[in-house]
Design an enzyme around this catalytic site. Sequence first.
Site, PDB file in Angstrom:
ATOM      1  N   ASN A  18       0.874  -1.113  -0.462  1.00  0.00           N
ATOM      2  CA  ASN A  18       0.168   0.312  -0.157  1.00  0.00           C
ATOM      3  C   ASN A  18       0.821   1.186  -0.086  1.00  0.00           C
ATOM      4  O   ASN A  18       1.590   1.723   0.596  1.00  0.00           O
ATOM      5  CB  ASN A  18      -0.940   0.223   1.412  1.00  0.00           C
ATOM      6  CG  ASN A  18      -2.056   1.157   1.134  1.00  0.00           C
ATOM      7  OD1 ASN A  18      -1.747   2.485   1.359  1.00  0.00           O
ATOM      8  ND2 ASN A  18      -2.740   1.122   0.890  1.00  0.00           N
ATOM      9  N   SER A  76      -5.176  -0.213  -3.042  1.00  0.00           N
ATOM     10  CA  SER A  76      -5.558   1.124  -1.879  1.00  0.00           C
ATOM     11  C   SER A  76      -6.679   0.999  -1.453  1.00  0.00           C
ATOM     12  O   SER A  76      -7.937   0.281  -1.478  1.00  0.00           O
ATOM     13  CB  SER A  76      -5.952   1.753  -3.572  1.00  0.00           C
ATOM     14  OG  SER A  76      -6.135   3.302  -2.950  1.00  0.00           O
ATOM     15  N   GLU A  77      -6.727   1.549  -0.466  1.00  0.00           N
ATOM     16  CA  GLU A  77      -7.513   1.786   0.420  1.00  0.00           C
ATOM     17  C   GLU A  77      -9.061   2.285   0.409  1.00  0.00           C
ATOM     18  O   GLU A  77      -9.959   1.628   1.156  1.00  0.00           O
ATOM     19  CB  GLU A  77      -7.146   1.850   2.069  1.00  0.00           C
ATOM     20  CG  GLU A  77      -6.657   3.306   2.250  1.00  0.00           C
ATOM     21  CD  GLU A  77      -5.518   3.974   1.885  1.00  0.00           C
ATOM     22  OE1 GLU A  77      -5.612   4.992   2.257  1.00  0.00           O
ATOM     23  OE2 GLU A  77      -4.897   3.267   1.021  1.00  0.00           O
ATOM     24  N   ASN A  78      -9.284   2.723  -0.749  1.00  0.00           N
ATOM     25  CA  ASN A  78     -10.298   2.898  -1.103  1.00  0.00           C
ATOM     26  C   ASN A  78     -11.527   1.968  -1.572  1.00  0.00           C
ATOM     27  O   ASN A  78     -12.673   1.689  -2.540  1.00  0.00           O
ATOM     28  CB  ASN A  78     -10.457   4.256  -1.117  1.00  0.00           C
ATOM     29  CG  ASN A  78      -9.725   3.986  -2.641  1.00  0.00           C
ATOM     30  OD1 ASN A  78      -8.598   2.777  -3.257  1.00  0.00           O
ATOM     31  ND2 ASN A  78     -10.257   4.472  -4.116  1.00  0.00           N
ATOM     32  N   SER A  86     -11.569  -4.209   2.261  1.00  0.00           N
ATOM     33  CA  SER A  86     -10.223  -3.381   1.519  1.00  0.00           C
ATOM     34  C   SER A  86      -9.328  -3.464   3.795  1.00  0.00           C
ATOM     35  O   SER A  86      -8.256  -3.337   3.677  1.00  0.00           O
ATOM     36  CB  SER A  86     -10.570  -1.852   1.328  1.00  0.00           C
ATOM     37  OG  SER A  86      -9.658  -1.128   0.964  1.00  0.00           O
TER      38      SER A  86
END
Length: 219
Positions: free
Chosen positions: A24, A47-49, A90
């Site tokens: 990340n 990607s944390e989204n 996520s």
Amino acid sequence: MQVTPKAYIAARVAKELRDGDVVNLGIGLPTMIPSFLPRDVHIILQSENGIVGTGPKPDSEHAEPNYVTDAGGQPASVAPGGCFIDSCTSFGLIRGGHVDCTVLGALEVDQEGNLANWIIPGKKVPGMGGAMDLVAGAKKVVIAMEHTARGNPKILHKCRLPLTAVKCVDIIITEMGVIQLTEDGLELVEYNPDFTIEEIRAATEATLIISKSLCPITP
């Protein structure tokens, strides 16, 4: 051709990543890192989204505003084999320890490995985002940042800004050197030959241990 400090840092951080790692990357400088990966190293960008397998940043012609973006809201793409997942899944990946490495910038880091990277004095910010989850859940936390801010040290005895997380940092990489967090404190293990050890110490408020095996950085 002169290499910028940020490119120098990104090139050195790229050496920390291994083939097959789930990684990340924070916004800003860390997004430069994929450009410096060796040909035989392929990482899975998360990607944390909600993207697993983020692709290269699209040019303006192929970007799809408000449709595919990274966690910083910038246009993104998805690599072949990549996928979209919901936010809960996520963060389940992150909190479950499935991210091998996260690379973030920082406003301050101290000699205990504490990190402050979200409140900029005098500016309104929405919050720390996923940073607190990433530094707690990732197997390795790399801080990639310039060594000072307007000449002021960013590596301190003790962070002054509100913390993102406590004792979470594994390694700090700046344009001056590579610093590892050890049981004894901050240890300078690699240095940029453009700077003397005295100059690096002068730019660092925290106490630096000079490694017995200190060597030059080779980005």
